[in-house]
Design a protein around this motif. Structure first.
Motif, PDB file in Angstrom:
ATOM      1  N   MET A   1       0.852  -1.191   0.000  1.00 33.58           N
ATOM      2  CA  MET A   1       0.000   0.000   0.000  1.00 33.58           C
ATOM      3  C   MET A   1       0.887   1.240   0.000  1.00 33.58           C
ATOM      4  O   MET A   1       1.742   1.381   0.862  1.00 33.58           O
ATOM      5  N   ASN A   2       0.620   2.133  -0.969  1.00 28.91           N
ATOM      6  CA  ASN A   2       1.446   3.331  -1.056  1.00 28.91           C
ATOM      7  C   ASN A   2       0.868   4.442  -0.190  1.00 28.91           C
ATOM      8  O   ASN A   2      -0.168   4.288   0.476  1.00 28.91           O
ATOM      9  N   ARG A   3       1.503   5.599  -0.236  1.00 25.43           N
ATOM     10  CA  ARG A   3       1.126   6.733   0.639  1.00 25.43           C
ATOM     11  C   ARG A   3      -0.255   7.272   0.317  1.00 25.43           C
ATOM     12  O   ARG A   3      -1.055   7.573   1.223  1.00 25.43           O
ATOM     13  N   SER A   4      -0.566   7.423  -0.940  1.00 26.75           N
ATOM     14  CA  SER A   4      -1.878   7.981  -1.344  1.00 26.75           C
ATOM     15  C   SER A   4      -3.007   7.057  -0.908  1.00 26.75           C
ATOM     16  O   SER A   4      -4.079   7.517  -0.456  1.00 26.75           O
ATOM     17  N   GLN A   5      -2.758   5.766  -0.983  1.00 24.37           N
ATOM     18  CA  GLN A   5      -3.788   4.818  -0.545  1.00 24.37           C
ATOM     19  C   GLN A   5      -4.020   4.948   0.968  1.00 24.37           C
ATOM     20  O   GLN A   5      -5.175   4.897   1.458  1.00 24.37           O
ATOM     21  N   LYS A   6      -2.917   5.129   1.695  1.00 21.05           N
ATOM     22  CA  LYS A   6      -3.054   5.295   3.150  1.00 21.05           C
ATOM     23  C   LYS A   6      -3.854   6.557   3.503  1.00 21.05           C
ATOM     24  O   LYS A   6      -4.740   6.552   4.388  1.00 21.05           O
ATOM     25  N   LEU A   7      -3.575   7.667   2.788  1.00 16.71           N
ATOM     26  CA  LEU A   7      -4.305   8.917   3.068  1.00 16.71           C
ATOM     27  C   LEU A   7      -5.795   8.759   2.767  1.00 16.71           C
ATOM     28  O   LEU A   7      -6.671   9.240   3.531  1.00 16.71           O
ATOM     29  N   ILE A   8      -6.098   8.115   1.605  1.00 13.28           N
ATOM     30  CA  ILE A   8      -7.516   7.921   1.238  1.00 13.28           C
ATOM     31  C   ILE A   8      -8.212   7.038   2.272  1.00 13.28           C
ATOM     32  O   ILE A   8      -9.377   7.276   2.656  1.00 13.28           O
ATOM     33  N   LEU A   9      -7.486   5.995   2.772  1.00 15.44           N
ATOM     34  CA  LEU A   9      -8.084   5.107   3.777  1.00 15.44           C
ATOM     35  C   LEU A   9      -8.360   5.856   5.085  1.00 15.44           C
ATOM     36  O   LEU A   9      -9.437   5.694   5.713  1.00 15.44           O
ATOM     37  N   VAL A  10      -7.428   6.699   5.505  1.00 15.59           N
ATOM     38  CA  VAL A  10      -7.633   7.485   6.738  1.00 15.59           C
ATOM     39  C   VAL A  10      -8.817   8.437   6.578  1.00 15.59           C
ATOM     40  O   VAL A  10      -9.688   8.596   7.481  1.00 15.59           O
ATOM     41  N   LEU A  11      -8.876   9.088   5.382  1.00 15.89           N
ATOM     42  CA  LEU A  11      -9.989  10.009   5.130  1.00 15.89           C
ATOM     43  C   LEU A  11     -11.321   9.264   5.129  1.00 15.89           C
ATOM     44  O   LEU A  11     -12.346   9.755   5.676  1.00 15.89           O
ATOM     45  N   SER A  12     -11.331   8.058   4.571  1.00 17.84           N
ATOM     46  CA  SER A  12     -12.556   7.250   4.543  1.00 17.84           C
ATOM     47  C   SER A  12     -13.013   6.899   5.962  1.00 17.84           C
ATOM     48  O   SER A  12     -14.221   6.941   6.290  1.00 17.84           O
ATOM     49  N   CYS A  13     -12.024   6.551   6.801  1.00 21.73           N
ATOM     50  CA  CYS A  13     -12.364   6.201   8.188  1.00 21.73           C
ATOM     51  C   CYS A  13     -12.948   7.405   8.928  1.00 21.73           C
ATOM     52  O   CYS A  13     -13.939   7.300   9.701  1.00 21.73           O
ATOM     53  N   ALA A  46     -10.852   2.181  -3.404  1.00 22.17           N
ATOM     54  CA  ALA A  46     -10.990   0.944  -4.176  1.00 22.17           C
ATOM     55  C   ALA A  46     -10.310   1.087  -5.545  1.00 22.17           C
ATOM     56  O   ALA A  46      -9.624   0.167  -6.030  1.00 22.17           O
ATOM     57  N   PHE A  47     -10.492   2.263  -6.189  1.00 22.98           N
ATOM     58  CA  PHE A  47      -9.876   2.485  -7.503  1.00 22.98           C
ATOM     59  C   PHE A  47      -8.349   2.469  -7.397  1.00 22.98           C
ATOM     60  O   PHE A  47      -7.647   1.872  -8.235  1.00 22.98           O
ATOM     61  N   ALA A  48      -7.832   3.108  -6.344  1.00 25.74           N
ATOM     62  CA  ALA A  48      -6.370   3.142  -6.151  1.00 25.74           C
ATOM     63  C   ALA A  48      -5.824   1.743  -5.895  1.00 25.74           C
ATOM     64  O   ALA A  48      -4.750   1.360  -6.403  1.00 25.74           O
ATOM     65  N   ALA A  49      -6.566   0.977  -5.084  1.00 28.45           N
ATOM     66  CA  ALA A  49      -6.121  -0.390  -4.796  1.00 28.45           C
ATOM     67  C   ALA A  49      -6.125  -1.239  -6.064  1.00 28.45           C
ATOM     68  O   ALA A  49      -5.204  -2.020  -6.334  1.00 28.45           O
TER      69      ALA A  49
END
Length: 298
Positions: A1-13, A46-49
């Motif tokens: 998992m890259n950095r952008s995916q981590k940021l999107i996941l945190v924002l989703s949470c 989901a798109f990033a993943a």
């Protein structure tokens, strides 16, 4: 998992927590906005993943293709190396066959040369034998007739003086002075006086004819053990070496020929050899002609 995916996941949470919290405390409009933002964040995650997965699958596929290409290249290289080794082996085999063929050809040529040489030697030997037989017959035919007793002895110095006396007029006319030199008063040999006289006369006459200038002929006669040695040396012009070796041959006349039939020296040789002696000539050009004779005393 890259950095952008981590940021999107945190924002989703966070948006999910806001939706839960807003469900109890916020106005429905704000709750709907939070829910839409949450949906967008989840969709983006989901798109990033999915994109990351596709990129990873493509790279893996590319690596597999690269591996296959490398394997094919290795196989091609191995095949080429085997083909080159086979060609080298064939070339070496051909070289060995060529060397073997050359060896056989050389052996065949050597055998042919040996056969040819042997044939040439046989032919030359036969020719020499025939020539020797003819020469002996010719020399024997040149011997002067003699009715004297073979047991009679003769003083060779006295015979030489008689020959000089017979040719004294011709020698004087040619300007030739003839001298005899000997440490002995007499030297006795078992031979025909008539034939020895002809021998001396032929050699002296040869000097008279071919000196072509005034000069001296010295006849030296000596004895060593059982042999008589005679040297007749004049002061004429002589002959080249390539001609001197032929002067005793039948009918030979050198480049300085004047007259005669070329039999005189050949007859002298026949007489000397008839009594078991030897005769030869030396003529350093410009230093006169020398006739050297060896005769056994008995």
């Amino acid at each position: 998992m890259n950095r952008s995916q981590k940021l999107i996941l945190v924002l989703s949470c966070l948006l999910y927590a806001g939706v839960i919290f807003g469900y109890f405390s916020l106005d429905p409009v704000y709750l709907l906005v939070l829910f839409v933002l949450f949906t967008i964040a989840v969709t983006a995650f989901a798109f990033a993943a999915l994109r990351s997965h596709n990129d990873y699958t493509g790279a893996e596929h590319l690596q597999q293709e690269i591996g296959l290409l490398k394997a094919e290249n290795e196989q091609i290289r191995a095949d080429n190396e085997r083909a080159l080794e086979n060609k080298d082996s064939e070339i070496r085999k051909k070289e060995v066959e060529m060397d073997d063929l050359k060896s056989r050809l050389n052996a065949s040529e050597a055998a042919l040369e040996a056969v040819q040489k042997e044939s040439d030697e046989r032919i030359a030997g036969a020719a020499q034998a025939a020539a020797a037989g003819q020469t002996e017959a010719s020399l024997e035919s040149l011997l002067p007739p003699d009715d004297e007793d073979p047991a009679v002895t003769v003083d060779i110095i006295d015979v030489a003086r008689h020959a000089i006396a017979e040719l004294s007029e011709a020698a004087r006319a040619a300007g030739l002075t003839i001298n005899i030199s000997s440490a002995s008063e007499k030297l006795i040999v078992h031979a025909s006086a008539k034939r020895l006289l002809i021998m001396f006369r032929n050699i002296i006459d040869n000097s008279i004819k071919y000196m072509q200038t005034a000069g001296v002929l010295v006849i030296t006669i000596s004895a060593i053990e059982d042999d008589i040695f005679i040297v007749l040396k004049d002061t004429g012009r002589g002959l080249p070496e390539n001609e001197t070796r032929h002067i005793f041959e039948l009918n030979y006349q050198g480049s300085n020929r004047i007259s005669g039939n070329g039999l005189g020296l050949t007859q002298a040789k026949a007489i000397v050899e008839h009594y078991g002696g030897t005769i030869y000539a030396r003529s350093p050009q410009g230093s006169g002609m020398g006739i050297y004779i060896q005769l056994p005393t008995s």
